[in-house]
Design an enzyme around this catalytic site. Structure first.
Site, mmCIF file in Angstrom:
data_model
loop_
_atom_site.group_PDB
_atom_site.id
_atom_site.type_symbol
_atom_site.label_atom_id
_atom_site.label_comp_id
_atom_site.label_asym_id
_atom_site.label_seq_id
_atom_site.Cartn_x
_atom_site.Cartn_y
_atom_site.Cartn_z
ATOM 1 C CB ALA A 7 35.400 6.032 1.007
ATOM 2 N N PRO A 61 37.983 -2.398 -4.592
ATOM 3 C CG PRO A 61 39.569 -3.528 -3.289
ATOM 4 C CD PRO A 61 38.331 -2.694 -3.188
ATOM 5 N N GLY A 62 36.703 -4.222 -6.305
ATOM 6 C CA GLY A 62 35.838 -4.852 -7.293
ATOM 7 C C GLY A 62 34.699 -3.982 -7.748
ATOM 8 C CD GLU A 67 35.515 13.210 -9.361
ATOM 9 O OE1 GLU A 67 34.548 13.867 -9.781
ATOM 10 O OE2 GLU A 67 36.339 13.648 -8.545
#
Length: 390
Positions: free
Chosen positions: A127, A131-132, A364
Site C-alpha cells: 500500500a 487518492p492524491g 505500476e
C-alpha cells in the site's frame, strides 16, 4: 548473437505450458460462467489447490530464494513463465511467493510474515498509492506519528491490489513531515488487519477489484518497521520496479492466445462465400498484431536479461512496460473487431481481456510515467541511444 532459448529455459517454459494447458485452461468455461454471475472466477481454496498441484510439477516460488524453498529463477525464465500464465484468463498464479521487499524483514518479521506468506498461510498487500498520490508517489499523506514505542497511522490508501483479501499490509507512511518523502521522510510498516485498518471494495471495469484501505488511529508496534526508518519510498520503488517486466510478460501471453483465436476465426468464418481471412483488412490486422507482438517480446526479454546481468534495468523495463501494455491493448482490440459481434459478448473471453488489459497502461507506472522516465534518461545522459549495443 544467439536469440534461441537455452535447454533449461526451454524445458522450464514447456513444463509451465503443459501445466497451464492441462490443469488451468479446462477451468475457463466455469470461470466465465461464475464471472457472468458476478462471482469470483476462482475461490481462494481452489487457487491454493492448483498451486499445490503446480508444486508437484516443481513450480513453487519462482523468485523466492532457495533457502526458503523457492526456485530463485533468473528474470528471463520468470518472464517466460509469466507469458505462459497469461495464455489463460483463469486468475491463476504459482504459489510460494512473497513481496520482494518482504525479504528485507528482520529475523523475527521473517518468521511472523515472510515465511507464512511463502507457505500460503498469510496474505499480504502493498500500500503506497493514495487518492492524491498515484503516479506522484512522493505526494503521499498517510501519516505515522510516534507514540512511545508505537506508531499511530492515520490516512487512506487506494487502488490496493489484494487489499480485500490481505490479512496484513506493507504500508508506506510519512514519518518525518519536515523531510522529503523521497529522502528519509517515509517509512514502511507491516500492519496486521487485526491492528484496526479496514478495506473497502472498489468496483472497476475489470473482474474482481482493488481496495481502499482506511487507517483511523491504527496503532503499530515499532518492531513492525520494515527495513530502516526513512527507507519507505526507496522500498516502494523497488516493489514497483519488479512489475515492469512481469506485467508485459503476462501481456504477451494474452496477446498470443487472442491472436491465435483471431487466426482460427479468420480461417473458418465465411462471408460472401469465402473465409474472412481472404480479406485484406483482416490480413493487415493479423500482420500488425504479429509484428507488434514480436517487438514486445524482445523488448521484454531484453529488460529481464538486463536484470540478470546485474545492470540498472529501469530504462529497459520502462520501454518494455510502455510498449507491452500498448501492444496488448491494440491486439485485443483488433481480435474483437475480427470476431465482430460475437467478440463483444461474454460467451468468449475477448471482452474480458479488453477490460482487463486496459489496466496495464495504468497500474505500476502509467504510460505517461514510462515516457517521462525514458525521455529523462536520454535527456540527462543517464543512458545512451542503442542501449547496451550503443
Amino acid at each position: 548473437m544467439d536469440f534461441s532459448l537455452g535447454d533449461e529455459e526451454r524445458a522450464i517454459r514447456d513444463t509451465a505450458r503443459d501445466f497451464i494447458t492441462r490443469e488451468v485452461m479446462p477451468l475457463e468455461a466455469e470461470v466465465l460462467r461464475r464471472e457472468r454471475a458476478h462471482g469470483p472466477g476462482l475461490e481462494r481454496g481452489e487457487l491454493r489447490e492448483l498451486q499445490l498441484k503446480a508444486k508437484k510439477f516443481g513450480f513453487w516460488g519462482l523468485a523466492t530464494p532457495e533457502e526458503y524453498g523457492g526456485m530463485d529463477l533468473p528474470a528471463v525464465t520468470q518472464s517466460l513463465i509469466w507469458t505462459e500464465i497469461g495464455r489463460s484468463f483463469v486468475p491463476f498464479r504459482f504459489g510460494g511467493e512473497a513481496d520482494n521487499i518482504l525479504f528485507q524483514a528482520n529475523d523475527e518479521q521473517k518468521r511472523e510474515y515472510l515465511v507464512p506468506t511463502i507457505e500460503g498461510e498469510r496474505f499480504s498487500c502493498f500500500a503506497i498509492t493514495e487518492p492524491g498520490a498515484g503516479s506522484d508517489a512522493a505526494n503521499i499523506r498517510l501519516s505515522a506519528r510516534r507514540d512511545g514505542d508505537d506508531w499511530i497511522l492515520n490516512g487512506e490508501k487506494t487502488f490496493i491490489t489484494g487489499g480485500n483479501e490481505a490479512d496484513f499490509a506493507i504500508v508506506v507512511a510519512v514519518t518525518d513531515p519536515g523531510r522529503n518523502v523521497r529522502d528519509g521522510g517515509s517509512t514502511a510498516f507491516l500492519v496486521d488487519r487485526a491492528m484496526g485498518w479496514r478495506s473497502e471494495f472498489i468496483q472497476t471495469m475489470g473482474e474482481g477489484g482493488p481496495a481502499a484501505l482506511v487507517f483511523d488511529d491504527v496503532r503499530v508496534p515499532g518492531r513492525n518497521i520494515l527495513g530502516e526508518p526513512g527507507q519507505g519510498f526507496a522500498l516502494g520503488m523497488q516493489w514497483i520496479g519488479k512489475g515492469r517486466y512481469t506485467i508485459p510478460s503476462h501481456a504477451v501471453g494474452i496477446a498470443e492466445r487472442a491472436l491465435r483465436m483471431a487466426i482460427e476465426h479468420a480461417n473458418t468464418r465465411e462471408t460472401f462465400g469465402a473465409p474472412i481471412g481472404a480479406n485484406q483488412a483482416i490480413q493487415w490486422m493479423i500482420a500488425d498484431s504479429e509484428t507488434e507482438l514480436e517487438a514486445a517480446r524482445w523488448l521484454i526479454l531484453r529488460a529481464a536479461w538486463t536484470v540478470d546481468q546485474g545492470l540498472d534495468p529501469r530504462h529497459a523495463s520502462s520501454m518494455a512496460k510502455l510498449y507491452g501494455a500498448g501492444m496488448v491493448n491494440r491486439v485485443v482490440d483488433r481480435v474483437m473487431q475480427i470476431h465482430g459481434g460475437m467478440g463483444y459478448t461474454r460467451e468468449l473471453p475477448i471482452e474480458r481481456w479488453y477490460r482487463q488489459v486496459r489496466l496495464y497502461r495504468i497500474f505500476e507506472g502509467t504510460d505517461e510515467m514510462q515516457r517521462l522516465i525514458i525521455a529523462r534518461d536520454l535527456l540527462r545522459g543517464y543512458t545512451k541511444l542503442g542501449g547496451h549495443l550503443g
